[in-house]
Design a protein around this motif. Structure first.
Motif, PDB file in Angstrom:
ATOM      1  N   MET A   1      54.888  35.486  36.137  1.00 30.20           N
ATOM      2  CA  MET A   1      53.503  35.410  35.598  1.00 30.20           C
ATOM      3  C   MET A   1      52.641  36.522  36.231  1.00 30.20           C
ATOM      4  SD  MET A   1      51.025  32.119  36.004  1.00 30.20           S
ATOM      5  CE  MET A   1      52.322  31.005  35.522  1.00 30.20           C
ATOM      6  N   PRO A   2      51.969  37.346  35.417  1.00 27.96           N
ATOM      7  CA  PRO A   2      51.175  38.443  35.999  1.00 27.96           C
ATOM      8  C   PRO A   2      50.018  37.920  36.844  1.00 27.96           C
ATOM      9  CG  PRO A   2      51.261  38.575  33.576  1.00 27.96           C
ATOM     10  CD  PRO A   2      51.851  37.266  33.965  1.00 27.96           C
ATOM     11  N   GLN A   3      49.572  38.724  37.811  1.00 29.48           N
ATOM     12  CA  GLN A   3      48.400  38.344  38.620  1.00 29.48           C
ATOM     13  C   GLN A   3      47.133  38.687  37.847  1.00 29.48           C
ATOM     14  OE1 GLN A   3      47.939  36.748  41.793  1.00 29.48           O
ATOM     15  NE2 GLN A   3      45.909  36.745  40.826  1.00 29.48           N
ATOM     16  N   ASN A   4      46.315  37.686  37.617  1.00 25.96           N
ATOM     17  CA  ASN A   4      45.031  37.938  36.947  1.00 25.96           C
ATOM     18  C   ASN A   4      43.979  38.329  37.983  1.00 25.96           C
ATOM     19  OD1 ASN A   4      43.147  38.053  34.876  1.00 25.96           O
ATOM     20  ND2 ASN A   4      42.745  35.850  34.862  1.00 25.96           N
ATOM     21  N   GLN A   5      43.021  39.115  37.539  1.00 24.59           N
ATOM     22  CA  GLN A   5      41.845  39.434  38.378  1.00 24.59           C
ATOM     23  C   GLN A   5      40.608  39.362  37.501  1.00 24.59           C
ATOM     24  OE1 GLN A   5      42.541  43.293  40.322  1.00 24.59           O
ATOM     25  NE2 GLN A   5      42.706  42.070  42.193  1.00 24.59           N
ATOM     26  N   VAL A  18      35.256  42.132  42.389  1.00 28.49           N
ATOM     27  CA  VAL A  18      36.578  41.964  41.758  1.00 28.49           C
ATOM     28  C   VAL A  18      37.510  41.249  42.725  1.00 28.49           C
ATOM     29  CG1 VAL A  18      38.548  43.170  40.754  1.00 28.49           C
ATOM     30  CG2 VAL A  18      36.229  44.056  40.393  1.00 28.49           C
ATOM     31  N   GLU A  19      38.027  40.113  42.259  1.00 22.38           N
ATOM     32  CA  GLU A  19      38.970  39.329  43.077  1.00 22.38           C
ATOM     33  C   GLU A  19      39.990  38.659  42.159  1.00 22.38           C
ATOM     34  OE1 GLU A  19      36.903  36.554  45.597  1.00 22.38           O
ATOM     35  OE2 GLU A  19      35.985  38.155  46.787  1.00 22.38           O
ATOM     36  N   ASP A  20      41.034  38.114  42.770  1.00 24.21           N
ATOM     37  CA  ASP A  20      42.045  37.403  41.985  1.00 24.21           C
ATOM     38  C   ASP A  20      41.430  36.239  41.212  1.00 24.21           C
ATOM     39  OD1 ASP A  20      43.846  39.135  42.970  1.00 24.21           O
ATOM     40  OD2 ASP A  20      44.890  37.704  44.269  1.00 24.21           O
ATOM     41  N   ALA A  21      42.067  35.908  40.116  1.00 26.07           N
ATOM     42  CA  ALA A  21      41.605  34.795  39.276  1.00 26.07           C
ATOM     43  C   ALA A  21      42.831  34.071  38.740  1.00 26.07           C
ATOM     44  CB  ALA A  21      40.765  35.336  38.113  1.00 26.07           C
ATOM     45  N   PRO A  22      42.691  32.794  38.364  1.00 25.39           N
ATOM     46  CA  PRO A  22      43.849  32.077  37.810  1.00 25.39           C
ATOM     47  C   PRO A  22      44.310  32.704  36.502  1.00 25.39           C
ATOM     48  CG  PRO A  22      42.028  30.556  38.308  1.00 25.39           C
ATOM     49  CD  PRO A  22      41.489  31.942  38.457  1.00 25.39           C
ATOM     50  N   SER A  93      30.310  28.850  25.662  1.00 27.48           N
ATOM     51  CA  SER A  93      30.488  27.457  25.264  1.00 27.48           C
ATOM     52  C   SER A  93      31.655  26.786  25.970  1.00 27.48           C
ATOM     53  CB  SER A  93      30.641  27.330  23.741  1.00 27.48           C
ATOM     54  OG  SER A  93      31.657  28.176  23.278  1.00 27.48           O
ATOM     55  N   LYS A  94      32.636  27.561  26.498  1.00 24.96           N
ATOM     56  CA  LYS A  94      33.836  26.913  27.046  1.00 24.96           C
ATOM     57  C   LYS A  94      34.150  27.245  28.508  1.00 24.96           C
ATOM     58  CE  LYS A  94      36.506  26.241  22.808  1.00 24.96           C
ATOM     59  NZ  LYS A  94      37.669  25.367  22.926  1.00 24.96           N
ATOM     60  N   GLY A  95      33.368  28.147  29.138  1.00 20.21           N
ATOM     61  CA  GLY A  95      33.566  28.379  30.566  1.00 20.21           C
ATOM     62  C   GLY A  95      34.434  29.576  30.925  1.00 20.21           C
ATOM     63  N   VAL A  96      34.687  29.724  32.243  1.00 21.55           N
ATOM     64  CA  VAL A  96      35.228  30.977  32.787  1.00 21.55           C
ATOM     65  C   VAL A  96      36.617  31.370  32.292  1.00 21.55           C
ATOM     66  CG1 VAL A  96      33.869  30.971  34.913  1.00 21.55           C
ATOM     67  CG2 VAL A  96      36.075  29.824  34.873  1.00 21.55           C
ATOM     68  N   LYS A  97      37.436  30.406  31.936  1.00 21.16           N
ATOM     69  CA  LYS A  97      38.773  30.760  31.440  1.00 21.16           C
ATOM     70  C   LYS A  97      38.660  31.660  30.210  1.00 21.16           C
ATOM     71  CE  LYS A  97      40.821  26.408  31.455  1.00 21.16           C
ATOM     72  NZ  LYS A  97      41.937  25.516  31.114  1.00 21.16           N
ATOM     73  N   TYR A  98      37.530  31.517  29.503  1.00 19.89           N
ATOM     74  CA  TYR A  98      37.332  32.213  28.229  1.00 19.89           C
ATOM     75  C   TYR A  98      36.427  33.431  28.377  1.00 19.89           C
ATOM     76  CZ  TYR A  98      39.435  27.972  26.508  1.00 19.89           C
ATOM     77  OH  TYR A  98      40.312  26.940  26.302  1.00 19.89           O
ATOM     78  N   ALA A  99      36.152  33.865  29.615  1.00 25.31           N
ATOM     79  CA  ALA A  99      35.242  34.992  29.833  1.00 25.31           C
ATOM     80  C   ALA A  99      35.997  36.317  29.695  1.00 25.31           C
ATOM     81  CB  ALA A  99      34.613  34.875  31.211  1.00 25.31           C
ATOM     82  N   ALA A 100      35.303  37.341  29.214  1.00 23.93           N
ATOM     83  CA  ALA A 100      35.969  38.625  28.929  1.00 23.93           C
ATOM     84  C   ALA A 100      36.200  39.477  30.173  1.00 23.93           C
ATOM     85  CB  ALA A 100      35.145  39.411  27.913  1.00 23.93           C
ATOM     86  N   PHE A 101      35.394  39.295  31.225  1.00 19.10           N
ATOM     87  CA  PHE A 101      35.480  40.236  32.344  1.00 19.10           C
ATOM     88  C   PHE A 101      36.611  39.875  33.304  1.00 19.10           C
ATOM     89  CE2 PHE A 101      30.621  41.125  31.906  1.00 19.10           C
ATOM     90  CZ  PHE A 101      30.847  41.731  30.678  1.00 19.10           C
ATOM     91  N   LEU A 103      41.331  40.341  33.575  1.00 17.83           N
ATOM     92  CA  LEU A 103      42.468  41.090  33.011  1.00 17.83           C
ATOM     93  C   LEU A 103      43.142  40.340  31.874  1.00 17.83           C
ATOM     94  CD1 LEU A 103      44.154  42.484  36.271  1.00 17.83           C
ATOM     95  CD2 LEU A 103      42.421  43.557  34.807  1.00 17.83           C
ATOM     96  N   TYR A 104      43.177  39.000  31.962  1.00 15.48           N
ATOM     97  CA  TYR A 104      43.809  38.170  30.917  1.00 15.48           C
ATOM     98  C   TYR A 104      42.779  37.164  30.422  1.00 15.48           C
ATOM     99  CZ  TYR A 104      48.087  40.346  32.429  1.00 15.48           C
ATOM    100  OH  TYR A 104      49.060  41.294  32.722  1.00 15.48           O
ATOM    101  N   VAL A 105      42.484  37.220  29.133  1.00 15.26           N
ATOM    102  CA  VAL A 105      41.360  36.470  28.563  1.00 15.26           C
ATOM    103  C   VAL A 105      41.868  35.511  27.486  1.00 15.26           C
ATOM    104  CG1 VAL A 105      39.126  36.688  27.399  1.00 15.26           C
ATOM    105  CG2 VAL A 105      39.950  38.552  28.863  1.00 15.26           C
ATOM    106  N   LEU A 106      41.469  34.238  27.578  1.00 18.33           N
ATOM    107  CA  LEU A 106      41.796  33.280  26.515  1.00 18.33           C
ATOM    108  C   LEU A 106      40.771  33.403  25.401  1.00 18.33           C
ATOM    109  CD1 LEU A 106      42.570  29.903  28.342  1.00 18.33           C
ATOM    110  CD2 LEU A 106      44.194  31.446  27.207  1.00 18.33           C
ATOM    111  N   CYS A 107      41.253  33.402  24.154  1.00 17.87           N
ATOM    112  CA  CYS A 107      40.340  33.369  23.004  1.00 17.87           C
ATOM    113  C   CYS A 107      40.826  32.321  22.017  1.00 17.87           C
ATOM    114  CB  CYS A 107      40.330  34.706  22.265  1.00 17.87           C
ATOM    115  SG  CYS A 107      39.182  35.902  22.902  1.00 17.87           S
TER     116      CYS A 107
END
Ligand code: NAP
Length: 335
Positions: A1-5, A18-22, A93-101, A103-107
């Motif tokens: 699994m790639p490291q998200n930031q 800029v820091e690591d993110a789930p 409307s759905k929180g940080v998992k869905y934010a664009a800023f 490396l890997y963004v849920l849409c």
């Protein structure tokens, strides 16, 4: 699994770091996008400066993403891994998992579409939030209720006024209203009149002309004006926009990007809500946008101005957008 930031904001009013993110796997009706470019919107710096739409930290901003599909949800049929796409990152409307800023963004898949090869990621990422915010105002039946847009529209006798035709939202409104067959009146600074006309506006008025309300009302008189879209939405712009409608004989509403002030017959639209309107999302994202981009009947505007490369440059991009742009979209490339 790639490291998200991600470009995180740790507390209201502080600079992004800029820091690591789930890394988040997509839900059944979502796609995970490997980010190549993001656009900056006014809401990003407004949220940084003021506690609006979020009061939990750390947080991630960003509503517009362009990139390549990394993973596809189990129920998604329209996309496969490797597709070039744009999407509305619905963090509002759905929180940080869905934010664009990051490396890997849920849409949500219903506000994602394929990007034709001739459109770069920097160009494509200017569209998603503006498309959703415009569409909710123009096409919802109890808003302006225009027919759904088409790549080969039949011209109708309906007309709309777009206040702020050179904004990101306004430029998209002009194009979508034309794709619905409507006649479009717009306002912009004189230097942006040709720009608005190239997007399809039939007549453009200079909002700094002290007589513009009278001139616009005279031009629109006896036309079937269904209402107006005020893409600036201060008290003054909303009142001036309503005055044009009333003086031209239109009973239409003023659609707004902020809550309407007292005395204005208006409705507030919130672009992040489009994903919840399944029918409209399908009509815009699945049935129209990809095809229109491919054919060139809708062009990604405003043109991007690239502020830098990498998550670390997003703060600079937000500062640039806050300083003000004219018919340009601030973009940061990510990959
Ligand atoms: N509710 C929502 O879901 C939603 C979604 C997106 C955006 N918004 C809001 O919508 C507004 C527009 O966003 P955007 O990204 O489209 O804007 P933008 O592209 O940053 O807007 C830049 C344009 O604004 C025009 N402008 C600035 N002040 C003006 C004024 N007082 N009167 C007329 N025109 C003025 C300028 O036009 P000229 O250069 O031609 O003078 C300039 O081209 C922002 O307030 C944003 O927060 C809301």
């Amino acid at each position: 699994m790639p490291q998200n930031q991600a470009a995180w904001i740790k507390a209201q009013g502080t600079s992004l770091v800029v820091e690591d993110a789930p890394y988040n796997a997509p839900g059944p009706q979502e796609v995970l996008i490997k980010n190549h470019a993001v656009a900056i919107n006014p809401v990003d710096w407004k949220m940084q400066d003021h506690n609006i739409f979020n009061d939990k930290y750390p947080h991630i901003f960003g509503c517009d993403v362009a990139g390549v599909v990394e993973e596809v949800g189990s129920e998604v049929k329209a996309f496969t891994r490797g597709d070039r796409v744009i999407g509305n990152a619905v963090c509002l409307s759905k929180g940080v998992k869905y934010a664009a800023f990051q490396l890997y963004v849920l849409c949500p898949a219903n506000v994602t579409c394929k990007l034709p090869d001739h459109v770069s990621f920097e160009q494509g990422c200017v569209l998603p939030l503006a498309v959703n915010t415009s569409s909710l105002g123009l096409f919802v039946p109890d808003h302006l209720g225009l027919p759904m847009p088409s790549v080969s529209p039949s011209t109708s006798d309906q007309a709309v006024l777009v206040y702020g035709g050179s904004t990101s939202v306004g430029a998209t409104c002009i194009q979508l209203a034309k794709a619905a067959g409507a006649r479009v009146y717009a306002t912009a600074s004189k230097s942006n009149h040709e720009y608005c006309r190239a997007l399809g506006a039939d007549e453009v008025f200079d909002y700094r002309d002290s007589d513009w309300v009278h001139k616009a009302a005279a031009a629109m008189k006896d036309k079937a004006v269904v209402g107006a879209y005020d893409s600036i939405s201060t008290d003054d712009t909303a009142k001036a926009t309503q005055k044009v409608l009333v003086s031209s004989g239109s009973k239409g509403l003023v659609l707004m990007v902020s809550p309407p002030p007292e005395g204005v017959q208006g409705r507030f639209v919130f672009g992040a809500n489009l994903t919840s309107n399944e029918d409209l999302a399908k009509a815009i994202w699945a049935d129209f946008l990809g095809q229109a981009l491919k054919k060139g009947s809708l062009v990604p505007k405003p043109d991007p101005v690239v502020a830098g490369h990498g998550l670390g440059e997003i703060q600079k991009g937000m500062d640039l957008q806050k300083n003000g742009v004219s018919a340009r979209k601030v973009v940061v490339t990510i990959a």
